[in-house]
Design an enzyme around this catalytic site. Structure first.
Site, mmCIF file in Angstrom:
data_model
loop_
_atom_site.group_PDB
_atom_site.id
_atom_site.type_symbol
_atom_site.label_atom_id
_atom_site.label_comp_id
_atom_site.label_asym_id
_atom_site.label_seq_id
_atom_site.Cartn_x
_atom_site.Cartn_y
_atom_site.Cartn_z
ATOM 1 N N HIS A 1 -11.504 55.080 -15.021
ATOM 2 C CA HIS A 1 -10.693 53.868 -14.816
ATOM 3 C C HIS A 1 -10.026 53.530 -16.158
ATOM 4 C CE1 HIS A 1 -10.084 49.492 -14.262
ATOM 5 N NE2 HIS A 1 -10.227 49.685 -12.966
ATOM 6 N N ASP B 1 -19.971 53.539 -17.715
ATOM 7 C CA ASP B 1 -19.249 52.542 -16.934
ATOM 8 C C ASP B 1 -19.932 52.490 -15.569
ATOM 9 O OD1 ASP B 1 -17.594 51.253 -15.187
ATOM 10 O OD2 ASP B 1 -15.751 52.241 -15.836
ATOM 11 N N GLN C 1 -18.890 50.632 -10.602
ATOM 12 C CA GLN C 1 -18.931 50.955 -9.167
ATOM 13 C C GLN C 1 -20.342 51.220 -8.645
ATOM 14 O OE1 GLN C 1 -16.586 50.835 -6.834
ATOM 15 N NE2 GLN C 1 -14.990 50.232 -8.281
ATOM 16 N N LYS D 1 -18.569 42.741 -8.618
ATOM 17 C CA LYS D 1 -18.678 43.890 -7.707
ATOM 18 C C LYS D 1 -20.087 44.018 -7.133
ATOM 19 C CE LYS D 1 -15.210 46.567 -10.256
ATOM 20 N NZ LYS D 1 -13.981 46.643 -9.474
ATOM 21 N N CYS E 1 -5.914 51.906 -10.984
ATOM 22 C CA CYS E 1 -6.163 51.973 -12.441
ATOM 23 C C CYS E 1 -6.643 53.357 -12.849
ATOM 24 C CB CYS E 1 -7.142 50.894 -12.896
ATOM 25 S SG CYS E 1 -6.508 49.238 -12.715
HETATM 26 N N1 PLP Z 1 -14.514 50.720 -14.248
HETATM 27 C C1 PLP Z 1 -14.463 51.017 -12.938
HETATM 28 C C2 PLP Z 1 -15.005 52.336 -12.466
HETATM 29 C C3 PLP Z 1 -13.931 50.099 -12.036
HETATM 30 O O1 PLP Z 1 -13.865 50.396 -10.738
HETATM 31 C C4 PLP Z 1 -13.448 48.874 -12.528
HETATM 32 C C5 PLP Z 1 -12.832 47.892 -11.614
HETATM 33 O O2 PLP Z 1 -12.345 48.217 -10.561
HETATM 34 C C6 PLP Z 1 -13.546 48.602 -13.900
HETATM 35 C C7 PLP Z 1 -14.079 49.553 -14.730
HETATM 36 C C8 PLP Z 1 -13.074 47.311 -14.478
HETATM 37 O O3 PLP Z 1 -13.853 46.247 -14.013
HETATM 38 P P1 PLP Z 1 -13.435 44.735 -14.341
HETATM 39 O O4 PLP Z 1 -12.001 44.614 -13.889
HETATM 40 O O5 PLP Z 1 -14.372 43.926 -13.521
HETATM 41 O O6 PLP Z 1 -13.587 44.546 -15.793
#
Ligand code: PLP
Length: 412
Positions: free
Chosen positions: A123, A203, A206, A229, A369
């Protein structure tokens, strides 16, 4: 015994509404999850009874708010099996958590000639901060490649042998891909990174609310996730950091609350976690996130994972039977997280999402993203259906029926 999932649905007031003439089918959980009434009630209780600033007050409300805020920190530590609540730093979410490491750790440790390793499926939140850190320090950014024309092969684990050299100072990777549904072997990545002395950043955006997660078993150095999430509120998340690393780390933001002593000449910092929480923290949402942990654990995260798997397998089976649909990520029968992304021949993802919305089905369409990943797959966008604990097999039928209608419409 699995939970009674129909009772679970009753906990989510938002699900009981129509969109247009149709009952809502919410399949955009990869973007954000819905909130159970227990979490919503926690926010109401806090603002009706306890609202006050934390840590600096000596009156009853401030002490209650402080106890609840620090209690939430302890709850989050338990949720991921951290050794110590001091390893839990409250942030705004995954993005901020990763940026904290990219600014503070990377600033102090990276130099020209060093390598930061990440993967081709990240992402933007776990990619752009490393690009910035590499540019600022003169380090090189490298990527573990993805295998297969549709990304069905997962990350190239053999390539790790050549990529993971002693020059690699940090290895940042996702637990579960938000677009492909790929599940990475995070404990293996940490073990292999450790062998060359690299710090690991996971990260977990998900995965956090979907599978049991144990930072000590995985043996990672840092782990980032978002509350929204995992049935918690927006605007709150966590950066887990191994205590020995946090203790040596300078703060990336300074101000009130994180200092021991300030003179006109300078300041000294409190230990972690306060050192990384400058200013008034997001007290109400942190407490509600603790309640979200209670909620998920009352159902059982193994059971939630099994429910996700059951739904995604059903969706994979039904979607693969539809003509003109190219599913990306793991093939039918291979392990995948509770989401499926696909390209619809001749129909842009935004049209799919707009048409599905008219049937009350909430999907996500776009690059998620993941722009570099999309380019690699030769796509500009996909449509994504992502499932969670309140979704049902009947809702997958509604999704399929809507997609069939869209197909008919565009076939002319
Ligand atoms: N990393 C992953 C794999 C994600 O799916 C997301 C959000 O969709 C993020 C990072 C970023 O999360 P946040 O927008 O809550 O900071």
């Amino acid at each position: 015994m699995p939970p009674d999932w129909s009772n679970v649905r009753a906990d989510f007031p938002i699900l009981h509404q129509n969109v247009g003439r149709h009952p809502l089918v919410y399949l955009d959980n990869g973007a954000t999850s819905q909130k159970p009434r227990q979490v919503i009630q926690s926010l109401v209780n806090y603002y009706e009874r306890d609202n006050s600033n934390v840590h600096r007050g000596l009156h009853a409300l401030s002490m209650r708010a402080t106890d609840a805020y620090e209690g939430a920190r302890g709850r989050l530590a338990k949720f991921i099996n951290a050794a110590d609540p001091a390893e839990i730093i409250f942030t705004r979410g995954t993005t901020e958590s990763i940026n904290v490491i990219a600014r503070s750790w990377a600033h102090a440790h990276l130099k020209p000639g060093d390598v930061v390793l990440t993967t081709e499926i990240e992402h933007h939140s776990n990619l752009v901060p490393w690009q910035q850190a590499a540019q600022a320090s003169g380090a090189t950014l490298k990527y573990v490649p993805l295998l297969g024309a549709d990304g069905e092969g997962g990350l190239d684990l053999a390539a790790l042998d050549t990529l993971l050299t002693p020059q690699v100072k940090l290895f940042a990777f996702t637990h579960m891909s938000n677009t492909l549904g790929t599940i990475n072997p995070v404990a293996e990545f940490c073990r292999r990174a450790k062998a060359v002395g690299a710090v690991t950043v996971i990260d977990a955006a998900q995965s956090i609310g979907h599978v049991p997660l144990d930072v000590r078993a995985i043996d990672c150095d840092f782990l980032a996730f978002s509350g929204h999430k995992m049935c918690g509120p927006t605007g709150i998340g966590v950066l887990y950091g191994r205590r020995a690393l946090l203790e040596k780390l300078a703060p990336d933001e300074t101000g009130g609350g994180m200092v021991v002593s300030v003179t006109y000449e300078g300041a000294t910092w409190k230990p972690a976690p306060e050192r990384f929480e400058a200013g008034t923290p997001n007290v109400a949402d942190a407490i509600a996130l603790g309640v979200a942990c209670d909620y998920l654990d009352s159902l059982g995260r193994e059971k939630i994972a099994a429910h996700d798997t059951q739904l995604v397998n059903l969706a994979m089976e039904k979607l693969s039977a539809l003509p003109g649909i190219r599913i990306i990520g793991p093939r039918v029968g291979q392990p995948r997280s509770g989401l499926v992304s696909f390209a619809f021949e001749g129909v842009h993802a935004h049209d799919v999402v707009t048409f599905a919305d008219q049937d009350g089905v909430a999907l996500r369409g776009g690059h998620h993203c993941n722009q570099p990943l999309m380019r690699k797959l030769g796509l500009t966008s996909t449509t994504r259906a992502s499932f969670y604990l309140y979704n049902t097999p009947e809702e997958i039928d509604r999704l399929v029926a809507s997609l069939q209608k869209i197909q008919k419409f565009f076939a002319g």
